[in-house]
Write a protein that holds these residues in place. Structure first.
Motif, mmCIF file in Angstrom:
data_model
loop_
_atom_site.group_PDB
_atom_site.id
_atom_site.type_symbol
_atom_site.label_atom_id
_atom_site.label_comp_id
_atom_site.label_asym_id
_atom_site.label_seq_id
_atom_site.Cartn_x
_atom_site.Cartn_y
_atom_site.Cartn_z
ATOM 1 N N PHE A 27 1.027 -5.940 4.573
ATOM 2 C CA PHE A 27 1.756 -5.004 3.704
ATOM 3 C C PHE A 27 0.807 -3.960 3.121
ATOM 4 O O PHE A 27 1.101 -2.759 3.150
ATOM 5 C CB PHE A 27 2.448 -5.790 2.585
ATOM 6 N N ASN A 28 -0.330 -4.408 2.596
ATOM 7 C CA ASN A 28 -1.291 -3.463 2.014
ATOM 8 C C ASN A 28 -1.830 -2.482 3.056
ATOM 9 O O ASN A 28 -2.040 -1.302 2.761
ATOM 10 C CB ASN A 28 -2.456 -4.219 1.352
ATOM 11 N N TYR A 29 -2.019 -2.989 4.270
ATOM 12 C CA TYR A 29 -2.463 -2.123 5.365
ATOM 13 C C TYR A 29 -1.408 -1.035 5.628
ATOM 14 O O TYR A 29 -1.725 0.144 5.774
ATOM 15 C CB TYR A 29 -2.695 -2.968 6.622
ATOM 16 N N MET A 30 -0.127 -1.452 5.677
ATOM 17 C CA MET A 30 0.950 -0.484 5.913
ATOM 18 C C MET A 30 1.090 0.514 4.763
ATOM 19 O O MET A 30 1.393 1.680 4.993
ATOM 20 C CB MET A 30 2.283 -1.204 6.128
ATOM 21 N N LYS A 31 0.897 0.032 3.538
ATOM 22 C CA LYS A 31 0.987 0.936 2.378
ATOM 23 C C LYS A 31 0.017 2.104 2.549
ATOM 24 O O LYS A 31 0.353 3.257 2.300
ATOM 25 C CB LYS A 31 0.654 0.195 1.074
ATOM 26 N N LYS A 32 -1.189 1.776 3.015
ATOM 27 C CA LYS A 32 -2.186 2.840 3.254
ATOM 28 C C LYS A 32 -1.804 3.661 4.482
ATOM 29 O O LYS A 32 -1.868 4.893 4.472
ATOM 30 C CB LYS A 32 -3.569 2.216 3.480
ATOM 31 N N ARG A 33 -1.435 2.956 5.534
ATOM 32 C CA ARG A 33 -1.127 3.614 6.811
ATOM 33 C C ARG A 33 -0.015 4.658 6.660
ATOM 34 O O ARG A 33 -0.055 5.725 7.273
ATOM 35 C CB ARG A 33 -0.714 2.546 7.828
ATOM 36 N N PHE A 34 1.001 4.308 5.838
ATOM 37 C CA PHE A 34 2.175 5.184 5.726
ATOM 38 C C PHE A 34 2.265 5.885 4.372
ATOM 39 O O PHE A 34 3.332 6.371 3.990
ATOM 40 C CB PHE A 34 3.455 4.374 5.982
ATOM 41 N N ALA A 35 1.147 5.954 3.674
ATOM 42 C CA ALA A 35 1.146 6.536 2.315
ATOM 43 C C ALA A 35 1.717 7.953 2.289
ATOM 44 O O ALA A 35 2.362 8.346 1.321
ATOM 45 C CB ALA A 35 -0.270 6.527 1.743
ATOM 46 N N ASN A 36 1.494 8.719 3.342
ATOM 47 C CA ASN A 36 1.942 10.117 3.351
ATOM 48 C C ASN A 36 3.249 10.342 4.101
ATOM 49 O O ASN A 36 3.619 11.477 4.382
ATOM 50 C CB ASN A 36 0.841 11.006 3.950
ATOM 51 N N PHE A 37 3.933 9.257 4.430
ATOM 52 C CA PHE A 37 5.184 9.375 5.190
ATOM 53 C C PHE A 37 6.369 9.106 4.250
ATOM 54 O O PHE A 37 6.646 7.961 3.910
ATOM 55 C CB PHE A 37 5.217 8.337 6.327
ATOM 56 N N THR A 38 7.055 10.151 3.844
ATOM 57 C CA THR A 38 8.135 9.958 2.870
ATOM 58 C C THR A 38 9.340 9.227 3.467
ATOM 59 O O THR A 38 10.135 8.647 2.740
ATOM 60 C CB THR A 38 8.620 11.307 2.301
#
Length: 207
Positions: free
Chosen positions: A53-64
């Motif tokens: 989850f934390n990895y995805m939070k970073k991975r998709f941080a700029n994807f609204t």
């Protein structure tokens, strides 16, 4: 990404930039990213392992258009345990990060290697959406807990792709089907899908 199965995602006829796609068992978000890059859909990814989850939070941080939720999906809401492979060195072991399961009867999990996770009821999720264009499911045996409810709601769901565990014609370990304890659940589900003309029509088994 080396998994040839992902080619299936290249020609999803009914998906576009307005589509709503749910990814249950998103892991580190590879499928979510493939679908977003190709179709620019709205994606809702559910993953119980805090490391993923934390990895995805970073991975998709700029994807609204991509939202991630740190929870497992089952047929109840509450707390549960995510069990890891007997050889896993913790919940961030890259070699075994994909096979963790809520079910202690899954092959090769170690009851002593687990983390507590939040679980959300599939009913609650489905109630949140008016229409769903695609649900992708890879939740290591818990698919049998949620598919009855998904089938009940098929009128608002365009299609489902799901990895089914316990397929007797699938992978073998020492001549025995992998996840042999799930074989009966597999047969029961396939029977229901075929009787309702949903298999390979609305529901696609992902190998």
């Amino acid at each position: 990404i080396k998994n040839k199965n992902y080619e299936y995602l290249d020609n999803l006829q009914s998906i576009n930039s307005e589509s709503v796609v749910l990814d249950f068992g998103a892991n580190i978000g590879d499928v979510t990213e493939i679908i977003f890059k190709k179709y620019k859909s709205y994606l809702f990814a559910y993953e119980p392992n805090i490391v993923c989850f934390n990895y995805m939070k970073k991975r998709f941080a700029n994807f609204t258009k991509i939202k991630v939720f740190n929870c497992a999906v089952s047929n109840f809401s509450g707390k549960g345990h995510l069990y890891f492979h007997k050889n896993a060195k913790g919940n961030s072991d890259i070699n075994y990060i994909e096979g963790a399961s809520l079910r202690i009867d899954k092959d090769n999990v170690d009851i002593n290697k687990n983390i507590e996770v939040d679980i959300i009821d599939i009913k609650k999720i489905l109630n949140d959406y008016q229409k769903i264009d695609l649900i992708k499911i890879d939740i290591e045996g818990s698919e049998y807990k949620i598919l009855p409810e998904i089938i009940n709601n098929k009128n608002k769901i365009k299609s489902v792709i799901c990895e089914l565990h316990g397929n007797p014609d699938g992978k073998k370990i020492h001549g025995e089907p992998k996840n042999k304890k799930f074989v009966n659940e597999y047969y029961k589900l396939i029977k229901t899908l075929k009787e309702n003309n949903l298999y390979d029509n609305w529901f696609y088994e992902w190998h």
